[in-house]
Design a protein around this motif. Structure first.
Motif, PDB file in Angstrom:
ATOM      1  N   ARG A  24       0.841  -1.207   0.000  1.00 23.81           N
ATOM      2  CA  ARG A  24       0.000   0.000   0.000  1.00 23.81           C
ATOM      3  C   ARG A  24       0.869   1.246   0.000  1.00 23.81           C
ATOM      4  O   ARG A  24       0.617   2.198  -0.747  1.00 23.81           O
ATOM      5  N   ARG A  25       1.893   1.250   0.847  1.00 25.07           N
ATOM      6  CA  ARG A  25       2.798   2.401   0.906  1.00 25.07           C
ATOM      7  C   ARG A  25       3.472   2.610  -0.446  1.00 25.07           C
ATOM      8  O   ARG A  25       3.617   3.749  -0.916  1.00 25.07           O
ATOM      9  N   VAL A  71      -8.179   8.374  -3.097  1.00 28.05           N
ATOM     10  CA  VAL A  71      -9.038   7.191  -2.959  1.00 28.05           C
ATOM     11  C   VAL A  71      -8.247   5.994  -2.454  1.00 28.05           C
ATOM     12  O   VAL A  71      -8.655   5.315  -1.504  1.00 28.05           O
ATOM     13  N   VAL A  72      -7.101   5.719  -3.068  1.00 26.45           N
ATOM     14  CA  VAL A  72      -6.343   4.538  -2.662  1.00 26.45           C
ATOM     15  C   VAL A  72      -5.759   4.709  -1.267  1.00 26.45           C
ATOM     16  O   VAL A  72      -5.650   3.744  -0.492  1.00 26.45           O
ATOM     17  N   ALA A  73      -5.396   5.943  -0.908  1.00 31.39           N
ATOM     18  CA  ALA A  73      -4.814   6.184   0.410  1.00 31.39           C
ATOM     19  C   ALA A  73      -5.842   6.039   1.524  1.00 31.39           C
ATOM     20  O   ALA A  73      -5.484   5.690   2.659  1.00 31.39           O
ATOM     21  N   THR A  74      -7.110   6.300   1.237  1.00 36.61           N
ATOM     22  CA  THR A  74      -8.136   6.286   2.273  1.00 36.61           C
ATOM     23  C   THR A  74      -8.950   4.997   2.330  1.00 36.61           C
ATOM     24  O   THR A  74      -9.697   4.789   3.285  1.00 36.61           O
ATOM     25  N   ARG A 109      -6.057  -0.869   3.031  1.00 38.89           N
ATOM     26  CA  ARG A 109      -5.232  -1.103   4.212  1.00 38.89           C
ATOM     27  C   ARG A 109      -3.873  -1.655   3.795  1.00 38.89           C
ATOM     28  O   ARG A 109      -3.693  -2.131   2.679  1.00 38.89           O
ATOM     29  N   GLU A 110      -2.925  -1.575   4.729  1.00 46.31           N
ATOM     30  CA  GLU A 110      -1.614  -2.165   4.464  1.00 46.31           C
ATOM     31  C   GLU A 110      -1.705  -3.677   4.612  1.00 46.31           C
ATOM     32  O   GLU A 110      -2.392  -4.190   5.490  1.00 46.31           O
ATOM     33  N   HIS A 111      -1.038  -4.392   3.723  1.00 45.10           N
ATOM     34  CA  HIS A 111      -0.998  -5.846   3.766  1.00 45.10           C
ATOM     35  C   HIS A 111       0.458  -6.273   3.911  1.00 45.10           C
ATOM     36  O   HIS A 111       1.268  -6.042   3.012  1.00 45.10           O
ATOM     37  N   SER A 112       0.778  -6.877   5.043  1.00 47.18           N
ATOM     38  CA  SER A 112       2.161  -7.257   5.332  1.00 47.18           C
ATOM     39  C   SER A 112       2.263  -8.760   5.558  1.00 47.18           C
ATOM     40  O   SER A 112       2.802  -9.230   6.538  1.00 47.18           O
TER      41      SER A 112
END
Length: 407
Positions: A88-89, A194-197, A200-203
């Motif tokens: 995501r980052r 849109v993508v930032a809000t 979620r982060e996927h780790s």
């Protein structure tokens, strides 16, 4: 891209509407839609600007598709970042790079050399953005619905290209290219928000990424296999040459270039829907050669300067032939060992994008000495020749892949 085990285990989605109820997918999808719209508008505006300033078919063609030259470099050197632990980052950062690049194109008086430099930088990161987005997609939707999600995004890409070229042509009747770049910048910014809000982060990516040595070992093995070479030739060269024909639409008829590009996108969308959703795998294999011929033969009409409606119909019909990519990709996967399927798909995609840039450069260079219409017909003839000459090798490959699948 993560393994199938990394995908969520939610129940299978059976429709596009149900798929969009997944808020993370809806965010990825909306961001993707806005990004494609912005890219289409900015590409058409840049091509129009370059044509107005230089009257050069070569520079106009390269301005529309030149970014694909840098795509292969991004795919070969940065794809490990796309499979990193914080996708995501990474995607947000790449959206920021795109925002800055599109905004830079809106600067009045920016030299063409600087515009081309920005174009190449954005193209360099394009493959990384695609890999990151597709990797996230595999993690935010169940494994069983990943093909449905990709189908929706492919259809949307074609639809937004149609709208983007049509709207771009209309806007450029009333606005300057710089003002269209501003609109594209706003759309890119909305995609970033849109993508930032929503995502979620996927780790959960625990598999260690192979290094550069392993990447090149796999690439050497890929190209040492005659069947895979034949398939890659047909996936890259005929498609790239026809994209070169499309790159001459602005030089051929600036007033109707938007309509021609929209017709091409509509044909591609129609072909994807028909071949991907209505035909079986066996039917796709049987019609693959005819689709590859359909991709180029209608462009021979450009040699006789038919009326614009006939030209648009020819472009529409020809672009449906791009759907031949699907059965060829299926054959390539059937000949690819499971552990390296991801890398092989990445090489195939990067090569196809690069050949689009090569096709645009070839067509633009030839059009410097011949008329755009003559060049389009000549390039289409070469595409037909490549398809016909390589057919025996593809048929032999198809036989091998069928035997492997039934073994």
């Amino acid at each position: 891209m993560p393994s199938d085990n990394s995908a969520p285990t939610a129940p299978a989605t059976t429709s596009y509407r149900a798929l969009l109820r997944n808020s993370e997918f809806a965010g990825l999808y909306a961001s993707f839609t806005l990004t494609v719209a912005a890219s289409t508008l900015s590409g058409f505006a840049l091509g129009t600007m370059v044509n107005q300033q230089t009257h050069s078919p070569f520079l106009t063609a390269v301005s529309m598709y030149g970014a694909t030259f840098a795509t292969v470099l991004g795919a070969l050197t940065l794809m490990s970042v796309a499979d990193g632990r914080r996708p995501r980052r990474t995607l947000v950062a790449l959206q920021c790079v795109s925002l800055v690049g599109v905004a830079a194109q809106a600067i009045p008086g920016l030299p063409l050399a600087a515009r081309f430099a920005v174009l190449l930088v954005l193209g360099f990161f394009q493959s990384l953005g695609t890999g990151t987005r597709m990797g996230l997609l595999a993690e935010v939707v169940p494994t069983s619905t990943y093909p449905l999600a990709r189908s929706l995004m492919n259809i949307t890409s074609g639809g937004m290209a149609i709208l983007g070229y049509a709207i771009g042509a209309m806007l450029l009747r009333y606005l300057s290219p710089q003002e269209v770049f501003v609109i594209a910048t706003v759309l890119t910014g909305l995609g970033l928000v849109v993508v930032a809000t929503t995502v979620r982060e996927h780790s959960i990516r625990l598999t260690r990424r192979p290094g550069l040595r392993q990447t090149w070992t796999t690439n050497i093995a890929l190209f040492s296999h005659s069947g895979r070479r034949a398939l890659l030739l047909n996936l890259w060269v005929p498609n790239g040459l026809i994209v070169g024909c499309e790159a001459l639409f602005i030089s051929y008829d600036p007033d109707h270039a938007g309509a021609l590009l929209a017709a091409g996108s509509a044909g591609m969308l129609l072909g994807d829907l028909t071949v991907g959703r209505l035909l079986t795998s066996d039917q796709r294999r049987r019609y693959a050669f005819l689709l590859r011929l359909m991709l180029a033969l209608p462009y021979l009409l450009f040699a006789i300067h038919p009326p614009m409606l006939v030209v648009m119909a020819a472009v529409l019909a020809a672009s449906a032939g791009f759907a031949a990519t699907l059965p060829l990709q299926e054959q390539l996967l059937a000949l690819t060992p499971d552990p390296v399927r991801g890398q092989v798909q990445g090489v195939e995609s990067a090569g196809r994008m690069t050949w689009q840039g090569i096709g645009a450069a070839i067509a633009g260079g030839v059009a410097q000495h011949l008329t755009p219409s003559t060049t389009i017909a000549a390039i289409a003839t070469v595409s037909v020749a490549v398809t016909v000459v390589s057919r025996p090798f593809v048929v032999r490959t198809r036989t091998v892949s069928i035997e492997k699948a039934s073994a």
